[in-house]
Design an enzyme around this catalytic site. Structure first.
Site, mmCIF file in Angstrom:
data_model
loop_
_atom_site.group_PDB
_atom_site.id
_atom_site.type_symbol
_atom_site.label_atom_id
_atom_site.label_comp_id
_atom_site.label_asym_id
_atom_site.label_seq_id
_atom_site.Cartn_x
_atom_site.Cartn_y
_atom_site.Cartn_z
ATOM 1 N N GLY A 84 35.838 47.709 23.346
ATOM 2 C CA GLY A 84 37.039 47.232 22.904
ATOM 3 C C GLY A 84 37.879 47.957 21.948
ATOM 4 O O GLY A 84 37.076 48.673 21.406
ATOM 5 N N GLU A 92 29.478 53.849 31.870
ATOM 6 C CA GLU A 92 30.428 53.509 33.174
ATOM 7 C C GLU A 92 31.449 54.688 33.545
ATOM 8 O O GLU A 92 31.870 54.590 34.614
ATOM 9 C CB GLU A 92 31.100 52.188 32.859
ATOM 10 C CG GLU A 92 32.330 52.237 32.010
ATOM 11 C CD GLU A 92 32.045 51.891 30.543
ATOM 12 O OE1 GLU A 92 32.648 51.511 29.831
ATOM 13 O OE2 GLU A 92 30.620 52.067 30.223
ATOM 14 N N ASP A 123 44.983 44.381 52.699
ATOM 15 C CA ASP A 123 44.413 43.220 52.213
ATOM 16 C C ASP A 123 44.827 41.965 53.117
ATOM 17 O O ASP A 123 43.871 41.237 53.260
ATOM 18 C CB ASP A 123 45.221 43.000 50.764
ATOM 19 C CG ASP A 123 44.981 44.284 49.741
ATOM 20 O OD1 ASP A 123 43.853 44.830 50.136
ATOM 21 O OD2 ASP A 123 45.825 44.317 48.727
ATOM 22 N N LYS A 152 39.495 47.219 45.601
ATOM 23 C CA LYS A 152 40.191 47.626 46.788
ATOM 24 C C LYS A 152 39.403 48.345 47.608
ATOM 25 O O LYS A 152 39.369 48.334 48.811
ATOM 26 C CB LYS A 152 41.550 48.499 46.155
ATOM 27 C CG LYS A 152 42.312 49.005 47.301
ATOM 28 C CD LYS A 152 43.458 47.982 47.793
ATOM 29 C CE LYS A 152 44.296 48.469 48.660
ATOM 30 N NZ LYS A 152 45.307 47.486 48.973
#
Length: 511
Positions: free
Chosen positions: A55, A171, A226, A367
């Site tokens: 953060g 990550e 989608d 996605k």
């Protein structure tokens, strides 16, 4: 079924979604939650571990987000990343202070001893740092298991309580062995690796059957991946009790309405109500130039047309929508939504007064996971990997006043761009590639005749998620072929330019 779950408490890092995606790539389900999520709420999940994200704040800022201290005593492993490591150290009695020198970008990390999360990691290894605070002293019970050039304490662990901290970001792709570190954390959590497209489809179908029971569902089918995957999941779960509604607004790509009819109604045997409202939309949009007005008109008309189509579809209690996980995450943002640059591309949001109960089977998926589910459900690969298309359609790619003749020019030019990029084998490697019709006319010459035609811009970008994008370095021969075809085959266009701006500072779409 109860899936082994990693909960990620989001402290506002730009990389938080990447943490979730990496765990899912490792076949473990993960979800992103607000930083102050109560321990009682976490216990209601099949929880195997917790991650405290990075953060932008300092732990000493009065308004810096915090988690509940009780999460460190829940009996599951906890991993703090960057700010998450600093916060864990601060809350458990360590010493955290502003660093003499901030550390951003690439750094060399050196492991010390045999840290649980660092097994199999090279020494040294390249990592990605992004922090302004340093840990001068770890909490009691923690061992230092790694350092960097400017931080003697860059990784810590309390093996007894299974608490871990990393100052770097495992990550991001800039951390060479980040996947190994995250896999080690999953092993420490004892996670099953069973999150995949097949397990999702089975699980989603079972959930739909439970939610819908003997009811009927209407699905807003746009033709995009989608809504298509949503429709196929529902069809597998409830069969003929699903009715899809497809609205042709006159702003679609070349032959798109016919392709939807062929794919879903004829080949996949879904019940589809087709509403051809193209004349209605184009009448309302005629001469409108302002992009926000375009969006509002399209959204309003879509709702009215959809209402009429649902009456034809028959009585139903449920409405299915292709809501994705990033949409859910944005609704629980730590620091509030970002500044609105323009209305969301996916206009046509349906009002609550339609009085349907919502079915959103994709709300857990990113996605790429939707695409994997589409392949599992039998959608052809060319369709599954089709590039994103804005909800307002060609209205926001036809700059200036809208008119049917200008939209028809754009449709033909766009079809040439896409067909040539596919023929060159580049379509899958691009995030988006399309044509934009500019409100500019220029003098040209064809044969012995003077022309005064429109200009078209070609837009092609590379991106991982659409949040940032770089313009694609298309081969000059390909650009020449596209330009030659457009000016020769599309009467009314006599000039082609190539957009070489990135996002930011530009956006991908022009409007």
């Amino acid at each position: 079924m109860d899936r082994d779950t990693i909960a990620i408490l989001d402290f506002g890092s730009q990389y938080t979604q990447l943490i979730a995606r990496r765990f899912r790539e490792l076949q473990v389900y993960s979800e992103i939650l607000p930083p102050d999520t109560p321990p009682a709420s976490l216990r209601n999940r099949p929880l195997r571990g917790i991650v405290l994200s990075g953060g932008p704040d300092s732990v000493h800022d009065k308004k810096a987000p915090r988690c509940h201290k009780a999460i460190f005593d829940m009996g599951v492993p906890v991993l703090g990343v960057c700010y998450g490591m600093q916060l864990m150290s601060h809350m458990l009695g360590g010493e955290v202070k502003k660093a003499n020198r901030s550390e951003y970008g690439n750094a060399l990390f050196e492991k010390k001893g045999d840290g649980r999360l660092l097994r199999g990691v090279s020494a040294p290894t390249r990592v990605w740092m992004s922090h302004g605070d340093s840990i001068l002293k770890p909490p009691a019970g923690f061992s230092v298991v790694g350092s960097s050039g400017t931080n003697a304490i860059a990784a810590v662990e309390d093996s007894e309580r299974r608490l871990y901290g990393l100052l770097f970001h495992p990550e991001v792709k800039h951390t060479d062995e980040g996947a190994t570190v995250l896999a080690n954390f999953l092993d420490a959590c004892g996670c099953r690796r069973d999150w995949n497209a097949a397990s999702f489809v089975d699980d989603a179908v079972a959930k739909i059957k439970t939610q819908v029971g003997n009811g009927r569902v209407i699905c807003a089918l746009s033709g995009g991946v989608d809504s298509s995957v949503t429709a196929l999941l529902l069809h597998r779960a409830i069969g003929e009790r699903l009715t899809c509604v497809f609205v042709d607004n006159g702003l679609l790509r070349k032959n798109e309405a016919a392709q939807v009819r062929q794919r879903f109604a004829e080949r996949m045997k879904l019940k589809v109500v087709f509403a051809d409202a193209s004349k209605r939309f184009l009448t309302k949009l005629k001469g409108v130039s302002d992009p926000e007005r375009k969006r509002k008109i399209i959204g309003r008309e879509f709702i009215e047309v959809f209402k009429g189509a649902t009456r034809k579809a028959g009585k139903a209690e449920f409405l299915a929508q292709g809501t994705l996980y990033p949409d859910v995450i944005e609704s629980t943002s730590v620091h509030g939504p970002s500044v609105v640059i323009k209305s969301h591309h996916n206009v046509g949001g349906l009002p609550k007064n339609l009085k349907f109960k919502l079915v959103e089977p994709l709300r857990e998926l990113f996605k790429d996971e939707v695409r994997a589910a589409g392949l599992e459900l039998g959608l052809e690969e060319d369709f599954v990997y089709r590039q994103p298309f804005p909800g307002p359609g060609l209205a926001v790619r036809c700059l200036g006043p809208l008119a049917k003749d200008r939209l028809d020019l754009l449709r033909e030019a766009d079809d040439i761009v896409v067909s040539e990029i596919k023929a060159a084998g580049l379509y899958r490697s691009l995030w988006q590639s399309f044509a934009v019709l500019l409100p500019v006319r220029s003098v040209g010459v064809m044969g012995d005749f003077r022309t005064y035609g429109y200009a078209v811009a070609i837009r092609a970008v590379e991106s991982a998620d659409g949040m940032t994008a770089d313009w694609a370095r298309l081969p000059q021969e390909l650009l020449a072929r596209i330009s030659n075809r457009i000016v020769n085959e599309v009467r009314g266009i006599n000039r082609v330019v190539y957009d070489i701006s990135s996002k930011p500072p530009s956006t991908i779409e022009w409007e």
